[in-house]
Design a protein around this motif. Structure first.
Motif, short mmCIF file in Angstrom:
data_model
loop_
_atom_site.label_atom_id
_atom_site.label_comp_id
_atom_site.label_asym_id
_atom_site.label_seq_id
_atom_site.Cartn_x
_atom_site.Cartn_y
_atom_site.Cartn_z
N LEU A 138 1.13 -1.37 0.39
CA LEU A 138 0.24 -0.14 0.08
C LEU A 138 0.74 1.15 0.01
O LEU A 138 0.27 2.24 -1.03
CB LEU A 138 -0.80 0.30 0.56
CG LEU A 138 -1.86 1.10 1.51
CD1 LEU A 138 -2.47 0.50 -0.18
CD2 LEU A 138 -2.70 0.77 2.59
N LEU A 139 1.50 1.37 0.66
CA LEU A 139 2.98 2.38 0.71
C LEU A 139 3.38 2.37 -0.52
O LEU A 139 3.46 3.72 -1.06
CB LEU A 139 3.47 2.03 2.01
CG LEU A 139 3.60 2.15 3.09
CD1 LEU A 139 4.33 1.83 4.02
CD2 LEU A 139 2.98 4.03 3.17
N ALA A 140 4.27 1.65 -0.84
CA ALA A 140 4.42 1.66 -2.65
C ALA A 140 3.85 2.22 -3.51
O ALA A 140 4.05 3.21 -4.70
CB ALA A 140 5.14 0.45 -3.05
N LEU A 141 2.26 1.87 -3.77
CA LEU A 141 1.68 2.11 -4.59
C LEU A 141 0.92 3.42 -4.72
O LEU A 141 0.41 3.55 -5.66
CB LEU A 141 0.28 0.65 -4.86
CG LEU A 141 1.10 -0.97 -5.06
CD1 LEU A 141 -0.31 -1.88 -5.29
CD2 LEU A 141 1.59 -0.70 -7.15
N THR A 142 0.96 4.24 -3.54
CA THR A 142 0.16 5.26 -3.20
C THR A 142 0.30 6.04 -3.14
O THR A 142 2.05 6.24 -2.63
CB THR A 142 -0.68 5.32 -1.62
OG1 THR A 142 -1.47 3.70 -1.20
CG2 THR A 142 -1.43 6.63 -1.84
N PRO A 143 1.11 7.48 -4.04
CA PRO A 143 1.51 7.89 -4.46
C PRO A 143 1.90 9.31 -3.28
O PRO A 143 0.66 9.79 -2.92
CB PRO A 143 1.02 8.83 -5.86
CG PRO A 143 0.07 7.94 -6.33
CD PRO A 143 -0.64 7.22 -5.23
N GLY A 144 2.92 9.22 -3.16
CA GLY A 144 3.88 9.74 -1.53
C GLY A 144 3.77 9.48 -0.58
O GLY A 144 4.16 9.65 0.58
N SER A 145 3.08 8.47 -0.06
CA SER A 145 3.01 7.93 0.67
C SER A 145 3.71 7.30 1.39
O SER A 145 4.50 7.52 3.03
CB SER A 145 1.49 7.11 1.61
OG SER A 145 2.22 5.76 0.40
N LEU A 146 5.37 7.11 0.65
CA LEU A 146 6.06 5.98 0.76
C LEU A 146 6.87 6.84 1.66
O LEU A 146 8.17 7.18 2.55
CB LEU A 146 6.54 5.59 0.11
CG LEU A 146 7.86 4.19 0.12
CD1 LEU A 146 7.88 4.06 1.76
CD2 LEU A 146 9.08 4.18 -0.36
N ALA A 147 7.32 8.02 0.55
CA ALA A 147 7.77 9.50 1.73
C ALA A 147 7.47 10.36 2.18
O ALA A 147 8.28 10.95 3.09
CB ALA A 147 8.15 10.40 -0.39
N HIS A 148 6.21 10.42 2.53
CA HIS A 148 5.75 10.81 3.24
C HIS A 148 5.90 10.63 5.07
O HIS A 148 6.56 10.76 6.03
CB HIS A 148 4.36 10.64 3.78
CG HIS A 148 3.72 10.88 4.73
ND1 HIS A 148 3.54 12.60 5.30
CD2 HIS A 148 2.82 10.53 5.85
CE1 HIS A 148 3.01 12.39 6.51
NE2 HIS A 148 1.98 11.41 6.66
N LEU A 184 4.30 9.20 11.78
CA LEU A 184 4.01 8.60 12.48
C LEU A 184 2.74 7.59 12.31
O LEU A 184 3.46 6.89 12.31
CB LEU A 184 4.87 8.98 14.03
CG LEU A 184 4.57 8.25 15.00
CD1 LEU A 184 5.82 7.10 14.82
CD2 LEU A 184 5.13 8.19 16.31
N ALA A 185 1.66 8.09 12.49
CA ALA A 185 0.44 8.48 12.37
C ALA A 185 0.52 7.34 12.07
O ALA A 185 -0.12 6.45 11.68
CB ALA A 185 -0.42 9.71 12.29
N THR A 186 0.44 8.01 10.42
CA THR A 186 0.50 7.05 8.67
C THR A 186 1.42 5.64 9.35
O THR A 186 0.86 4.62 8.71
CB THR A 186 1.05 7.79 8.10
OG1 THR A 186 0.39 9.20 7.68
CG2 THR A 186 0.32 7.00 6.95
N GLY A 187 2.16 5.61 9.58
CA GLY A 187 3.40 4.25 9.35
C GLY A 187 2.54 3.17 10.37
O GLY A 187 2.95 2.58 10.15
N VAL A 216 0.21 -1.57 12.34
CA VAL A 216 -0.14 -2.14 13.37
C VAL A 216 -1.42 -2.56 12.54
O VAL A 216 -2.08 -3.33 12.95
CB VAL A 216 -0.40 -1.32 14.13
CG1 VAL A 216 -1.32 -1.71 15.37
CG2 VAL A 216 0.57 -1.34 15.05
N GLY A 217 -2.22 -1.92 11.97
CA GLY A 217 -3.98 -1.90 11.42
C GLY A 217 -4.06 -2.46 10.11
O GLY A 217 -4.94 -3.47 10.30
#
Length: 180
Positions: free
Chosen positions: A40-50, A127-130, A135-136
């Motif tokens: 999900l992190l890899a496929l969602t634009p900008g989320s990995l960088a975030h 931190l909250a996203t990670g 965990v989720g």
């Protein structure tokens, strides 16, 4: 019940009722959940960088609010916010698109996590996203595994209960003739 001659079927061939989740099942579910979170992190634009710290907390100002709908679906509203903030002497802009009706109006301030070039805008901290993903996702996979295992237990027990019900009914039918 008739006897099943196969080994391990001493109770007459009734299916074994599976147990709850083993340690192996939990480890597998956590592993699958973490792989799903990484995907999900890899496929969602900008989320990995975030999540890796590529965004900064900024006090932004909403400069424009545009209401719309998902293409070909008038039941799913989408709101686009144009944002502005300053980075030292530089004025920066970005666009944030969210599903749902507008939550902010022009002129409202909004604390967001924004990449320096404005390509990534997030509402929660890295931190909250990670942690939410780390965990989720495993918890979600564990819940699915529990539901699947619960269903398997119900199906296995229903076969045993049906066999017991048939045996009791046959025993009741035999009793009146035994006493004559």
């Amino acid at each position: 019940m008739t006897h099943d001659p196969r080994p391990g079927t001493e109770d007459g061939g009734a299916p074994a009722v599976p147990g709850w989740l083993s340690v192996r099942d939990v480890v597998l579910a956590v592993g699958i959940g973490l792989v799903l979170a990484a995907a999900l992190l890899a496929l969602t634009p900008g989320s990995l960088a975030h999540v890796l710290g590529g965004t900064d907390r900024r006090q932004t100002t909403v400069t424009e609010v545009t209401e719309g709908f998902v293409t070909d679906d008038r039941d799913r509203p989408v709101t686009t916010y144009d944002l502005r903030w300053t980075d030292g002497e530089d004025a920066r802009t970005a666009t944030l698109r969210r599903s749902g009706a507008p939550e902010r109006a022009v002129g409202d301030t909004w604390t967001l996590w924004v990449s320096p070039d404005g390509s990534s805008v997030e509402t929660s901290s890295p931190l909250a996203t990670g942690l939410g993903l780390a965990v989720g996702m495993p918890v979600l996979v564990l819940l699915v595994a529990l539901v699947v295992r619960w269903r398997g237990r119900v199906v296995a027990r229903s076969a045993v209960r049906e066999a017991e019900r048939i045996e009791k009914a046959q025993a009741r039918r035999r009793r009146p003739t035994e006493g004559i």
